[in-house]
Design an enzyme around this catalytic site. Structure first.
Site, PDB file in Angstrom:
ATOM      1  N   GLY B 103       0.850  -1.184   0.000  1.00  0.00           N
ATOM      2  CA  GLY B 103       0.000   0.000   0.000  1.00  0.00           C
ATOM      3  C   GLY B 103       0.884   1.231   0.000  1.00  0.00           C
ATOM      4  O   GLY B 103       0.801   2.086   0.872  1.00  0.00           O
ATOM      5  N   ASP B 184      -5.672   1.580   5.074  1.00  0.00           N
ATOM      6  CA  ASP B 184      -7.093   1.900   5.153  1.00  0.00           C
ATOM      7  C   ASP B 184      -7.635   1.372   6.486  1.00  0.00           C
ATOM      8  O   ASP B 184      -7.520   0.187   6.778  1.00  0.00           O
ATOM      9  CB  ASP B 184      -7.806   1.203   3.980  1.00  0.00           C
ATOM     10  CG  ASP B 184      -9.223   1.704   3.777  1.00  0.00           C
ATOM     11  OD1 ASP B 184      -9.814   2.181   4.757  1.00  0.00           O
ATOM     12  OD2 ASP B 184      -9.716   1.608   2.650  1.00  0.00           O
ATOM     13  N   THR B 259       6.599   9.629   4.523  1.00  0.00           N
ATOM     14  CA  THR B 259       5.435   9.188   3.758  1.00  0.00           C
ATOM     15  C   THR B 259       4.478  10.365   3.586  1.00  0.00           C
ATOM     16  O   THR B 259       4.412  11.248   4.431  1.00  0.00           O
ATOM     17  CB  THR B 259       4.695   8.052   4.484  1.00  0.00           C
ATOM     18  OG1 THR B 259       4.376   8.490   5.803  1.00  0.00           O
ATOM     19  CG2 THR B 259       5.526   6.803   4.577  1.00  0.00           C
TER      20      THR B 259
END
Lengths: 531, 286
Positions: B103, B184, B259
């Site tokens: 991800g 998520d 990130t």
């Protein structure tokens, strides 16, 4: 129309007289027969003599009253999730003609989808599909099925195995394998606190609902609004909780599980090692250790390009695995090493089978092109000792066969196993309908086959006009011809089962429901659309 | 009206992308606004995924062209890693992928780690096509910016649903690090199986990781953090790293600061919860 026999299984236990016992399932019912004299020993749910179609007495809960008092409410509240609509309003178009014959579906019983048993044959485990229930029966005196418990699983089981240490392994359509104690006493032993702890890890069961998001985790205006809404709704929401009985998740795929096997092998150090093999819709065959180390994945067997639907470990060489699914091929694996040993092309065999069937009977089956997909629906291993042929003094090696059925194909393919693999071509065992299930008599060189007596051979949709086709067939292995031949040995049971009062006659089936029950394999194929 | 707007947005995106594609040697970094996609993808659906039939059939050469083994070399001496059980039919690589950012989003972590681990191949795996394309274009541009020193040759991004197909890409014990950054959260309990961490799915992470390898997790959702910790700690193949070990690990700092999501959380003064887990040796058979 009568309901076809979707599952048959020979009991490991024998009757009091030493005869074999056959379990058969037709729609929502299971039946126990004595193979020798064909007598019906028991059926479930019990058919009350006073019934005339209004089937209030058919309630499985009633049949289970004694055995599962504690579990009964469970099955009622069950997981509301994706319960199938049992009323037929949506199917009106399909079975207009059938409607008249149909009794009101007031309390339609869930259909039996899996029949399994414990290795010692003392217990029979049945899965009913609509209520996702695992039902355990005790086989008493070799003649009676005594219902012990009903446990509704969170998702629909696709494979159920009872291991020798009295554990049920249940693989489901959500990709999980659960381990459950077989017996009720052990079910009860699960204290509330343990169930609580269990729920803690598998499902959050907070009494007071607190949104997991906070004002720090949402950044957009719309999400913030949603969060405020959630806060306002707080406490009104009740999160669904899992079942209260013990069910430990031990293996999980993010895919639909289609089949599972359990095997014990002797390692080089002389110790016994247990493995669980699981197959999924995403082409995987996974090799895991069995509990207590089920968290360790040993290998994957890569090579399928379509879903895997069936696994079979030949009992004479359990280090080999035969697998089949939506591919044109059958696969033979050295599964301990994840190595593919053989690929057997089924396409020419299926094409021939469908052609010969069309010619010989001149039925207007589906054209061959529409059958462009092959879906393996069953793989069975048969080992026949040739001792009985006894003509020559020398001991012949046993005949080893791998039987393969494909969905919507009225031929059972019988492959010889020679050395360490499958030999081609297979023998064709032609029957009058699509093959649903096969049961192998232990050491008896005979098999029972159930065929779809409701649909035309080679078709998954066209209903038969004549309804005289017997649903159960028996074949014996002829050592002289080296082939399966019709046998008269089982005429008694064939008469009882195929007779006008046989199983499936009390049920007034809905064709769409039958199709869903017996033809689910091809539906596993991916259709290749974007979400 | 909305439809028309949507159309023009899409058209703009396509024009931008095609022009970007034609300039093959472009060193201009891609612009995020042309790669937007909704933040969630359903991990259970089939999508139209491309994935290798098995790790052995995975062709990594197009992702790491600088690490493709020259013909003579591959004939003379097959690399040590490859000989460990895999007979590759595809182009041989001088190195195997050892780090996976699952991800990876817009690729901030990959780009930050690339110069810090120059001799290690890192792969970002992302389920959203647009986002994958962005990271691929970003890496291409970065490589073109640094033709001399060969930087960013060790990172790549591909589209994958790792929850289903992680073992199709990696052999047993192949990876030394897995990053799960700002996954998520799937708030609803009904959706919890869609979370990237669960005890049963952790078995797959354990399978592709070598003993001693580390899983890095970070999230701004406390509930999800607790969930991930609980599920990894419940898995016998993992143990949590101590706080000291965590702070001593350079990757943790990079994950917190580099990130895209990490930066966003910092901007919003949000919390960041980190937890790392070590892959333990498998116990002997009982």
């Amino acid at each position: 129309m009568r309901h076809p026999l979707q599952c048959i299984q020979l009991c490991h236990q024998r009757s009091d007289t030493g005869g074999s016992l056959l379990l058969a399932a037709a729609g929502p019912r299971i039946y126990l027969y004595n193979v020798d004299d064909g007598a019906l020993l028991c059926s479930w749910p019990e058919i009350s003599p006073s019934t005339d179609g209004k089937n209030a007495e058919f309630s499985p809960e009633a049949a289970l009253e004694q055995g599962a008092k504690r579990e009964a409410p469970e099955s009622e509240e069950g997981p509301p999730g994706k319960r199938r609509k049992v009323s037929s309003s949506a199917d009106a178009k399909v079975e207009d003609a059938d409607r008249k014959a149909k009794s009101p579906p007031a309390t339609e019983l869930p259909a039996v989808s899996i029949v399994s048993q414990s290795p010692d044959g003392k217990y029979v485990v049945v899965v009913t599909s609509e209520d996702k229930a695992i039902r355990v029966f005790e086989l008493l005196d070799g003649s009676t099925l005594n219902a012990l418990s009903t446990r509704c699983m969170p998702k629909r089981p696709s494979s159920v195995i009872v291991t020798s240490d009295s554990t049920i392994l249940c693989a489901d359509k959500f990709g999980d394998v659960y381990s459950l104690p077989l017996l009720e006493s052990e079910i009860k032993a699960v204290s509330n606190s343990e169930a609580e702890k269990e729920g803690d890890i598998s499902e959050s069961r907070e009494e007071v609902y607190v949104p997991a998001a906070t004002h720090l985790t949402v950044h957009t205006a719309r999400n913030r609004m949603a969060l405020e809404n959630q806060m306002r709704m707080a406490n009104k929401q009740v999160e669904k909780t899992g079942p209260s009985f013990a069910h430990d998740p031990i293996i999980g795929h993010v895919s639909m599980l289609t089949d599972m096997t359990f095997v014990t092998l002797e390692a080089e150090d002389g110790k016994r090692r247990n493995y669980i093999l699981t197959a999924d819709r995403d082409e995987h065959i996974r090799i895991s250790r069995a509990p207590p180390q089920a968290h360790i994945i040993e290998k994957f067997c890569f090579g399928h390009r379509e879903f895997v639907s069936k696994l079979c470990l030949p009992r004479w060489q359990p280090t080999r695995l035969v697998s089949g699914g939506g591919d044109d091929c059958l696969f033979v694996w050295d599964w301990l090493n994840g190595k593919l040993k053989q690929r057997i092309d089924l396409r020419p065999e299926v094409a021939t089978a469908l052609q010969s069937d069309g010619e010989s009977k001149n039925t207007k089956g589906e054209p061959l092109q529409q059958k462009s997909n092959i879906a393996v629906s069953g793989i069975w291993d048969v080992s026949i000792s040739n001792a009985t042929s006894g003509k020559s003094e020398e001991i012949e090696s046993p005949v080893r066969l791998i039987l393969v059925a494909c969905e919507g194909v009225p031929v059972l393919f019988s492959f010889s196993w020679i050395g360490e693999g499958i030999a081609e071509p297979p023998q064709f065992l032609n029957v009058e309908g699509n093959i649903l299930d096969v049961a192998v008599l232990p050491n008896d060189s005979s098999i029972f086959i159930t065929i779809d007596s409701s649909h035309k051979a080679s078709s998954l949709t066209e209903l038969r006009e004549d309804e005289t086709v017997p649903g159960l067939k028996a074949f014996g292995w002829s050592a002289q011809n080296n082939a399966w031949t019709k046998t008269s040995k089982f005429n008694n049971i064939l008469e009882t089962i195929n007779g006008s009062n046989g199983p499936g006659t009390e049920v007034s089936p809905n064709p769409k429901k039958i199709r869903e029950l017996i033809y689910g394999i091809e539906n596993l194929r991916k259709r290749g659309y974007e979400e | 009206m909305e439809e028309a707007q949507h159309q023009t947005k899409r058209q703009k995106r396509e024009i931008y992308r095609s022009s970007h594609k034609t300039e093959d040697g472009s060193a201009e970094l891609p612009r995020k606004k042309f790669y937007r996609q909704r933040a969630h993808a359903n991990p259970f659906s089939d999508h139209l995924l491309v994935y290798p039939e098995s790790p052995a059939s995975m062709d990594w050469s197009e992702y790491y062209p600088a690490f493709v083994q020259s013909q003579q070399a591959s004939a003379a001496a097959p690399s040590e890693e490859l000989s460990s059980g895999v007979t590759s039919t595809t182009n041989s690589m001088t190195k195997r992928v050892e780090v996976a950012d699952i991800g990876c989003g817009f690729g901030g972590l990959l780009v930050a780690l690339a110069p810090r681990m120059p001799d290690t191949l890192l792969v970002g795996m992302e389920i959203r096509t647009q986002v994958t394309q962005f990271v691929q274009d970003r890496i291409k541009a970065l490589r073109n910016q640094n033709p001399e020193n060969g930087e960013y040759q060790n990172i790549a991004c591909l589209r994958a649903n790792t929850m289903k197909f992680l073992p199709n890409f990696f052999d047993k014990s192949q990876l030394s690090k897995i990053f799960l950054c700002f996954p998520d959260p799937h708030f609803k309990a009904r959706k919890h199986k869609a979370r990237i961490v669960s005890t049963t799915l952790n078995s797959e992470y354990a399978y592709v990781m070598r003993p001693g390898g580390i899983v890095y997790t970070i999230t701004d959702v406390e509930d999800l953090h607790n969930w991930m910790v609980r599920h990894f700690e419940a898995h016998p193949s993992f143990e949590r790293l101590s706080k000291e070990e965590e702070t001593a690990d350079e990757c943790v700092q990079v994950m917190q600061d580099e990130t895209e999501e990490g930066k966003k959380v910092t901007r919003n003064n949000g919390n960041k919860y980190t937890a790392c887990f070590r892959r333990l040796e498998d116990p002997p058979w009982p």
